[in-house]
Motif scaffolding. Structure first.
Motif, PDB file in Angstrom:
ATOM      1  N   ARG A  41       0.795  -1.179   0.001  1.00  0.00           N
ATOM      2  CA  ARG A  41       0.028  -0.045   0.036  1.00  0.00           C
ATOM      3  C   ARG A  41       0.921   1.274  -0.059  1.00  0.00           C
ATOM      4  O   ARG A  41       2.066   1.331   0.415  1.00  0.00           O
ATOM      5  N   LYS A  88      -3.380   3.684  -7.734  1.00  0.00           N
ATOM      6  CA  LYS A  88      -4.207   2.776  -7.066  1.00  0.00           C
ATOM      7  C   LYS A  88      -5.527   2.706  -8.251  1.00  0.00           C
ATOM      8  O   LYS A  88      -6.034   1.412  -8.288  1.00  0.00           O
ATOM      9  N   TRP A 112       0.893   0.265  -5.929  1.00  0.00           N
ATOM     10  CA  TRP A 112      -0.056  -0.480  -5.219  1.00  0.00           C
ATOM     11  C   TRP A 112       0.033  -1.914  -5.571  1.00  0.00           C
ATOM     12  O   TRP A 112       0.377  -2.336  -6.771  1.00  0.00           O
ATOM     13  N   TYR A 141      -4.466  -7.278  -0.113  1.00  0.00           N
ATOM     14  CA  TYR A 141      -4.510  -5.964  -0.643  1.00  0.00           C
ATOM     15  C   TYR A 141      -3.672  -4.965   0.255  1.00  0.00           C
ATOM     16  O   TYR A 141      -3.435  -5.335   1.672  1.00  0.00           O
TER      17      TYR A 141
END
Length: 262
Positions: free
Chosen positions: A122, A141, A246, A262
């Motif tokens: 992230r 993203k 990302w 994620y």
């Protein structure tokens, strides 16, 4: 990581189709990977060192009964990658690297649990980030999720690169060519190499049971990069402009895709 990802596009070997039992084990590893990123989030702010992020991830991973996959992988010395501003990927945590107001940082976590691998990352904005940096983070993203949208049986791996590179070009960004996504689950890095500058209709077909990462690295400037010779790991933009990334780990299903981390 560095060697496996860059060199994999020059190899030709099988793409693993995971069994239901393997998928469940990889899903369990992915849940820990998600939890680690969730739990480290409050720590990532102005004034902390990237070494503190690394130690937090190491301790939490061990508490889950898992292993940090990056630690000692092909000589990588830390449990997490922390890449700031013009660092494209593979930034090495250090007590001397302190997060500053206005920085952007990618935190890349990878986990081994009961012998199965998971991988996701992230971006974080530190304090008051410039509009240009904030947009780069947000659009990177968005590009990643555009790539996810094309993942379904019958489509090709090349479709991911086409939609991501088209989106980046539309916003006057460039996409790193030498490094991409990768298969994951049974090993840390498996086939296929997932390019984000590929062409629609090229590459292998998606098949249920495939697991891989979508992790575009998108630059404000040109797409040229170099490896820091002092550590032989950290990759920077050649022009010193910012880069964002990302990463999600994806399972191909009968009808589309499921995000496992994620």
């Amino acid at each position: 990581m560095k060697g496996s990802i860059i060199n994999m596009k020059r190899k030709r070997s099988k793409i693993y189709i995971k069994s239901p039992e393997q998928i469940e084990k990889i899903r369990e590893s992915g849940k820990i990977n998600i939890a680690l990123l969730d739990e480290v989030t409050p720590l990532i702010k102005e004034g902390i060192s990237t070494e503190e992020i690394d130690q937090f991830i190491y301790n939490k991973t061990k508490a889950y009964g898992a292993i940090p996959a990056p630690l000692n992988y092909e000589g990588f010395p830390k449990s997490v990658c922390t890449s700031i501003n013009a660092q494209v990927c593979h930034g090495i945590p250090s007590k001397d690297t302190i997060l500053k107001n206005g920085d952007i940082i990618n935190v890349d976590v990878s986990t081994i649990y009961n012998g199965y691998f998971s991988d996701s990352s992230r971006m974080f904005c530190i304090g008051e980030v410039s509009p240009e940096r904030k947009l780069l983070v947000e659009r990177t993203k968005e590009a990643m999720y555009l790539g996810l949208d094309v993942v379904k049986p019958g489509n090709h791996f090349g479709d991911i690169g086409q939609v991501i590179s088209d989106f980046a070009k539309k916003h006057n960004y460039t996409v790193v060519r030498e490094i991409g996504g990768h298969g994951v689950g049974i090993k840390f890095h498996e086939q296929p190499f997932v390019s984000f500058v590929s062409k629609k209709g090229t590459g292998a077909l998606f098949e249920p049971g495939m697991i891989f990462t979508i992790e575009p690295m998108i630059n404000l400037g040109d797409n040229e990069v170099f490896i820091d010779e002092s550590n032989d790991w950290t990759i920077y933009t050649a022009d010193g402009k910012d880069s964002a990334q990302w990463e999600i780990m994806v399972l191909v299903t009968e009808t589309g895709a499921e995000i496992l981390a994620y």
